[in-house]
Design a protein around this motif. Structure first.
Motif, PDB file in Angstrom:
ATOM      1  N   GLU A 539       0.850  -1.185   0.000  1.00 12.13           N
ATOM      2  CA  GLU A 539       0.000   0.000   0.000  1.00 12.13           C
ATOM      3  C   GLU A 539       0.885   1.233   0.000  1.00 12.13           C
ATOM      4  O   GLU A 539       1.983   1.248   0.540  1.00 12.13           O
ATOM      5  N   GLU A 540       0.364   2.285  -0.596  1.00 14.29           N
ATOM      6  CA  GLU A 540       1.104   3.542  -0.600  1.00 14.29           C
ATOM      7  C   GLU A 540       1.152   4.103   0.821  1.00 14.29           C
ATOM      8  O   GLU A 540       0.174   4.064   1.561  1.00 14.29           O
ATOM      9  N   GLU A 541       2.310   4.614   1.185  1.00  8.89           N
ATOM     10  CA  GLU A 541       2.446   5.178   2.524  1.00  8.89           C
ATOM     11  C   GLU A 541       1.619   6.451   2.630  1.00  8.89           C
ATOM     12  O   GLU A 541       1.403   7.159   1.642  1.00  8.89           O
ATOM     13  N   GLU A 542       1.128   6.722   3.850  1.00  9.47           N
ATOM     14  CA  GLU A 542       0.384   7.956   4.066  1.00  9.47           C
ATOM     15  C   GLU A 542       1.331   9.143   3.903  1.00  9.47           C
ATOM     16  O   GLU A 542       2.522   9.074   4.197  1.00  9.47           O
ATOM     17  N   ILE A 543       0.754  10.221   3.431  1.00  8.78           N
ATOM     18  CA  ILE A 543       1.568  11.422   3.227  1.00  8.78           C
ATOM     19  C   ILE A 543       2.022  11.948   4.594  1.00  8.78           C
ATOM     20  O   ILE A 543       1.216  12.173   5.491  1.00  8.78           O
ATOM     21  N   SER A 544       3.309  12.118   4.747  1.00 11.69           N
ATOM     22  CA  SER A 544       3.858  12.558   6.031  1.00 11.69           C
ATOM     23  C   SER A 544       3.656  14.060   6.221  1.00 11.69           C
ATOM     24  O   SER A 544       3.327  14.789   5.295  1.00 11.69           O
ATOM     25  N   LYS A 545       3.859  14.505   7.479  1.00 10.44           N
ATOM     26  CA  LYS A 545       3.740  15.939   7.777  1.00 10.44           C
ATOM     27  C   LYS A 545       4.743  16.757   6.973  1.00 10.44           C
ATOM     28  O   LYS A 545       4.460  17.869   6.532  1.00 10.44           O
ATOM     29  N   THR A 546       5.934  16.176   6.780  1.00 10.71           N
ATOM     30  CA  THR A 546       6.964  16.868   5.988  1.00 10.71           C
ATOM     31  C   THR A 546       6.497  17.075   4.556  1.00 10.71           C
ATOM     32  O   THR A 546       6.669  18.151   3.970  1.00 10.71           O
ATOM     33  N   GLN A 547       5.875  16.001   3.986  1.00  8.24           N
ATOM     34  CA  GLN A 547       5.376  16.112   2.609  1.00  8.24           C
ATOM     35  C   GLN A 547       4.287  17.163   2.501  1.00  8.24           C
ATOM     36  O   GLN A 547       4.213  17.911   1.525  1.00  8.24           O
ATOM     37  N   ILE A 548       3.410  17.222   3.530  1.00 11.55           N
ATOM     38  CA  ILE A 548       2.341  18.231   3.535  1.00 11.55           C
ATOM     39  C   ILE A 548       2.949  19.631   3.575  1.00 11.55           C
ATOM     40  O   ILE A 548       2.538  20.529   2.841  1.00 11.55           O
ATOM     41  N   ALA A 549       3.959  19.794   4.444  1.00 10.78           N
ATOM     42  CA  ALA A 549       4.621  21.102   4.554  1.00 10.78           C
ATOM     43  C   ALA A 549       5.292  21.481   3.240  1.00 10.78           C
ATOM     44  O   ALA A 549       5.223  22.638   2.798  1.00 10.78           O
ATOM     45  N   ASN A 550       5.951  20.492   2.616  1.00 11.74           N
ATOM     46  CA  ASN A 550       6.598  20.750   1.318  1.00 11.74           C
ATOM     47  C   ASN A 550       5.581  21.163   0.268  1.00 11.74           C
ATOM     48  O   ASN A 550       5.840  22.053  -0.550  1.00 11.74           O
ATOM     49  N   GLN A 551       4.415  20.481   0.283  1.00 12.00           N
ATOM     50  CA  GLN A 551       3.384  20.810  -0.697  1.00 12.00           C
ATOM     51  C   GLN A 551       2.862  22.230  -0.483  1.00 12.00           C
ATOM     52  O   GLN A 551       2.632  22.967  -1.439  1.00 12.00           O
ATOM     53  N   LYS A 552       2.676  22.597   0.805  1.00 12.82           N
ATOM     54  CA  LYS A 552       2.216  23.961   1.102  1.00 12.82           C
ATOM     55  C   LYS A 552       3.233  24.995   0.618  1.00 12.82           C
ATOM     56  O   LYS A 552       2.873  26.054   0.093  1.00 12.82           O
ATOM     57  N   LYS A 553       4.516  24.650   0.795  1.00 13.99           N
ATOM     58  CA  LYS A 553       5.578  25.556   0.334  1.00 13.99           C
ATOM     59  C   LYS A 553       5.529  25.712  -1.182  1.00 13.99           C
ATOM     60  O   LYS A 553       5.642  26.835  -1.709  1.00 13.99           O
ATOM     61  N   LEU A 554       5.338  24.592  -1.874  1.00 14.63           N
ATOM     62  CA  LEU A 554       5.244  24.640  -3.342  1.00 14.63           C
ATOM     63  C   LEU A 554       4.044  25.471  -3.781  1.00 14.63           C
ATOM     64  O   LEU A 554       4.124  26.247  -4.742  1.00 14.63           O
ATOM     65  N   ASP A 555       2.906  25.284  -3.080  1.00 15.91           N
ATOM     66  CA  ASP A 555       1.700  26.055  -3.411  1.00 15.91           C
ATOM     67  C   ASP A 555       1.934  27.546  -3.204  1.00 15.91           C
ATOM     68  O   ASP A 555       1.513  28.380  -4.016  1.00 15.91           O
ATOM     69  N   ARG A 556       2.645  27.892  -2.094  1.00 15.87           N
ATOM     70  CA  ARG A 556       2.931  29.295  -1.791  1.00 15.87           C
ATOM     71  C   ARG A 556       3.843  29.890  -2.869  1.00 15.87           C
ATOM     72  O   ARG A 556       3.622  31.014  -3.339  1.00 15.87           O
ATOM     73  N   GLU A 557       4.868  29.120  -3.275  1.00 14.20           N
ATOM     74  CA  GLU A 557       5.778  29.591  -4.328  1.00 14.20           C
ATOM     75  C   GLU A 557       5.037  29.793  -5.642  1.00 14.20           C
ATOM     76  O   GLU A 557       5.307  30.744  -6.375  1.00 14.20           O
ATOM     77  N   GLU A 558       4.098  28.877  -5.924  1.00 18.20           N
ATOM     78  CA  GLU A 558       3.323  28.998  -7.160  1.00 18.20           C
ATOM     79  C   GLU A 558       2.446  30.250  -7.137  1.00 18.20           C
ATOM     80  O   GLU A 558       2.333  30.964  -8.130  1.00 18.20           O
ATOM     81  N   ARG A 559       1.844  30.562  -5.966  1.00 16.40           N
ATOM     82  CA  ARG A 559       1.030  31.786  -5.848  1.00 16.40           C
ATOM     83  C   ARG A 559       1.889  33.033  -6.049  1.00 16.40           C
ATOM     84  O   ARG A 559       1.476  34.000  -6.698  1.00 16.40           O
ATOM     85  N   ASN A 560       3.110  32.997  -5.481  1.00 15.12           N
ATOM     86  CA  ASN A 560       4.021  34.144  -5.640  1.00 15.12           C
ATOM     87  C   ASN A 560       4.427  34.324  -7.098  1.00 15.12           C
ATOM     88  O   ASN A 560       4.500  35.445  -7.594  1.00 15.12           O
ATOM     89  N   ARG A 561       4.703  33.189  -7.767  1.00 19.95           N
ATOM     90  CA  ARG A 561       5.063  33.272  -9.191  1.00 19.95           C
ATOM     91  C   ARG A 561       3.918  33.858 -10.010  1.00 19.95           C
ATOM     92  O   ARG A 561       4.130  34.674 -10.912  1.00 19.95           O
ATOM     93  N   GLU A 562       2.684  33.425  -9.689  1.00 19.93           N
ATOM     94  CA  GLU A 562       1.520  33.927 -10.419  1.00 19.93           C
ATOM     95  C   GLU A 562       1.322  35.422 -10.169  1.00 19.93           C
ATOM     96  O   GLU A 562       0.987  36.183 -11.084  1.00 19.93           O
ATOM     97  N   LYS A 563       1.566  35.843  -8.919  1.00 19.83           N
ATOM     98  CA  LYS A 563       1.439  37.264  -8.591  1.00 19.83           C
ATOM     99  C   LYS A 563       2.445  38.093  -9.385  1.00 19.83           C
ATOM    100  O   LYS A 563       2.121  39.136  -9.964  1.00 19.83           O
ATOM    101  N   LYS A 564       3.710  37.587  -9.427  1.00 23.95           N
ATOM    102  CA  LYS A 564       4.754  38.303 -10.172  1.00 23.95           C
ATOM    103  C   LYS A 564       4.440  38.328 -11.664  1.00 23.95           C
ATOM    104  O   LYS A 564       4.705  39.308 -12.352  1.00 23.95           O
ATOM    105  N   ARG A 565       3.877  37.201 -12.149  1.00 27.46           N
ATOM    106  CA  ARG A 565       3.521  37.144 -13.578  1.00 27.46           C
ATOM    107  C   ARG A 565       2.474  38.205 -13.915  1.00 27.46           C
ATOM    108  O   ARG A 565       2.577  38.903 -14.924  1.00 27.46           O
ATOM    109  N   LYS A 566       1.469  38.341 -13.042  1.00 33.05           N
ATOM    110  CA  LYS A 566       0.412  39.332 -13.280  1.00 33.05           C
ATOM    111  C   LYS A 566       0.969  40.755 -13.222  1.00 33.05           C
ATOM    112  O   LYS A 566       0.581  41.618 -14.006  1.00 33.05           O
ATOM    113  N   GLU A 567       1.878  40.977 -12.234  1.00 30.81           N
ATOM    114  CA  GLU A 567       2.495  42.315 -12.131  1.00 30.81           C
ATOM    115  C   GLU A 567       3.308  42.632 -13.383  1.00 30.81           C
ATOM    116  O   GLU A 567       3.268  43.753 -13.902  1.00 30.81           O
TER     117      GLU A 567
END
Length: 628
Positions: A539-567
């Motif tokens: 079975e696939e391992e459950e997503i760890s807290k570290t993976q969740i934190a990494n994903q949130k970081k990636l999402d935040r970076e993506e939002r920042n990139r989109e903001k800069k793109r719009k600017e």
């Protein structure tokens, strides 16, 4: 480098097919060769195969290059079995294997007078046999045949007993087994079901040599190729990447060409106005200046307008709505004599569903449609259509067309209330113009027959479309138009298709059909793939807290990139607006007669405008990139 083509041209009688074509093929390239039917793709293949000659140009080929070719249309005649026909590819290896067995027998003979010689010969031959991977050829034959949809029961069938589609699959298997340095594949997926296409994709991705592939299968091109070569208007244009990358780059290219063309047209018009004013002033120095400008204008290399290709104009509009429940099929069964085609087939289809039916060849998908259209009787089960349902059926064999009819009569016979102008107008929307409308159905290509069938469906105004392989004979542009039309359609669609790009674009439900069941997946083809993925036993391992934190970081970076793109986009638009305003003011200034009393001012304003125009071109390109 395998092949280098420079300035290749070819003319048939008076019609130029290829004009100054360039092409480089590296050792492991997988190149998708695309273009409308009749654009010259097969002609280019025939030149590479030395079957026809070019009129001019140079072709460099690597020494002793081995080229293999799969034609789109072919017919194999052989008394061999399917398996023995594939063994022909390995006849040298098989002969070597027989020699090894003879030598083994001789070495084991106690009376052998040439034992040392035979042992030495055996060692050399065995080493060569191993270098050629001689022991693997039976498994390679079996793998290719099974992968392309044959069963082991088919292996002993005579080649002459095979259908046209099966012979095409056999030819493809033989080509793959021959392992040429360069494969030329003309529509290799035409006679394959989805499983066989997926197998072929994996084979070609792992293939360490080169291939040029003519295909209208966009999903296949996306999976395989690293380059796209577009043959259009007798020229070959190259794009690095797969089909999706090509689409993006092509859109960018067309937008830039449009901008360049419009800017140049404005500049030409402006220069013509200036020249006109100079000449109207009547003074020698102004007349000389006007003539000088005219000479420069005449020498200007003009940008060609981006070609607007004619495309189908398709729109499916139901005459009236159906009820919510469109079609119910329960426990359907069909056999031909003792041969079971399918059983236990059930499905429910509702208003505005866009359903794709998939499954291996021979499972009975087309038979199911024929039962739904009362062209075949079912053995058992129930088929029930909902209220106010009008059905229109696209038959992949296009048996609903009268081969003796002309194109115009085929439409008129089915829709006699239309007047002559209306019939011709509808035919023009489907690219039948001029004398094309007087061709008989029998004279038409597969793609043209498909267009006639689609036009008949469009004119019927049905609210349920049953489409059996509707994209099989259509070029890429026509497929896109059909997909747009189906996505805009307010009725219900059930499509049988092996075209995964089409299934992704148009379907919100996939029905996977096997001999004894119909499985439903509420999404497009990619969703079906995701849901049917074969996972390992663990079975696939459950997503760890570290993976969740990494994903949130990636999402935040993506939002920042989109903001800069719009600017950045907003800044570009402001710059474009300011520069366009300044160009407009310069043009207003240059439109005044008194301005031309100061030649230095005119020159300064002209230079400033040219500089601004160059800056605008660069800004437009940057703006397009940020809009992707």
């Amino acid at each position: 480098m395998l092949i280098n083509i420079k300035n290749l041209s070819k003319t048939y009688v008076t019609e130029k097919i290829l004009d100054d074509v360039d092409l480089i093929v590296e050792d492991t390239d997988k190149i998708g060769l695309i273009g409308n039917n009749g654009s010259g793709k097969t002609t280019l293949f025939k030149i590479l195969l030395n079957e026809i000659s070019s009129d001019s140009g140079e072709i460099y080929m690597k020494k002793n290059i081995k080229i293999g070719y799969l034609e789109q249309q072919l017919d194999i005649h052989s008394e061999n079995t399917l398996y023995n026909e594939c063994q022909e590819i390995f006849k040298d290896i098989i002969a070597m294997e027989k020699n090894l067995r003879k030598l083994e027998h001789a070495i084991s003979d106690s009376d052998n007078q040439n034992l040392d010689r035979d042992i030495e010969q055996y060692g050399k031959l065995q080493e060569k046999f191993q270098d050629l991977d001689g022991y693997s050829y039976p498994s390679r034959i079996r793998g290719a045949l099974i992968g392309l949809g044959f069963t082991e029961d088919d292996f002993d069938r005579s080649v002459n007993e095979l259908s046209g589609g099966q012979k095409s699959r056999l030819a493809l298997a033989k080509l793959l087994l021959s392992s040429p340095d360069l494969m030329l594949l003309d529509e290799p997926t035409n006679h394959l079901d989805i499983d066989a296409i997926s197998w072929l994709e994996k084979y070609l991705k792992d293939y360490k040599k080169a291939a040029i592939i003519i295909s209208h299968d966009r999903y296949f091109l996306d999976s395989i190729v690293n380059k796209i070569s577009l043959l259009e208007n007798k020229k070959l244009t190259h794009f690095n990447g797969n089909y999706s990358v090509y689409l993006k780059e092509r859109r960018k290219q067309i937008e830039i060409l449009k901008k360049q063309y419009l800017n140049q047209e404005r500049e030409i018009k402006r220069q013509e106005e200036i020249i006109k004013r100079y000449l109207n002033m009547g003074r020698d120095r102004f007349i000389r200046a006007g003539k000088s400008r005219q000479k420069l204008l005449d020498k200007m290399k003009q940008v060609d307008p981006p070609g607007e290709k004619k495309s189908l104009n398709v729109s499916f509009i139901p005459k009236f709505d159906s009820g919510h429940d469109v079609l119910m099929v329960e426990d359907l069964k069909k056999s031909y004599g003792e041969k079971l085609i399918f059983e236990n087939i059930s499905m429910n289809v509702y208003k505005k569903d866009k359903v794709g039916i998939i499954g291996p060849n021979g499972v009975g998908k087309s038979t199911l449609f024929k039962i739904l259209n009362n062209k075949l009787d079912k053995d058992q089960g129930e088929v029930k259509f909902g209220s106010r349902v009008i059905v229109s059926y696209f038959d992949q064999e296009m048996e609903n067309l009268n081969s003796d009819n002309t194109v115009i009569d085929e439409i008129w016979d089915n829709f006699p209330k239309l007047n002559h102008y209306e019939v011709r107008s509808y035919l023009a929307k489907f690219l039948f113009i001029g004398d094309d409308i007087f061709k008989t159905i029998d004279e038409l290509s597969g793609g043209e027959k498909a267009k006639v069938s689609l036009l008949k469906i469009m004119l019927k105004g049905a609210n349920l479309l049953l489409l059996d392989e509707p994209t099989n004979h259509l070029d890429i542009d026509s497929k896109s138009v059909l997909e747009d039309a189906l996505n805009s359609y307010e009725g219900t669609v059930i499509s049988i298709s092996h075209d995964r790009y089409f299934l992704n674009s148009t379907c919100n439900k996939i029905l996977a059909m096997s001999q004894d069941r119909m499985d439903e997946y509420l999404g497009n083809y990619d969703y079906y793939l995701e849901k049917t993925k074969k996972y390992d036993d663990f079975e696939e391992e459950e997503i760890s807290k570290t993976q969740i934190a990494n994903q949130k970081k990636l999402d935040r970076e993506e939002r920042n990139r989109e903001k800069k793109r719009k600017e950045k986009l907003e800044n570009l638009e402001n710059q474009i607006h300011d520069k366009e305003d300044r160009v407009k003011k310069i043009e207003e200034e240059l439109s005044k007669n008194e301005t031309y009393e100061d030649i230095e001012l005119v020159q300064d304003l002209s230079k400033e405008r040219e500089s601004l125009q160059e800056e605008l071109d660069a800004l437009y390109m940057e703006w397009i990139e940020y809009n992707e």
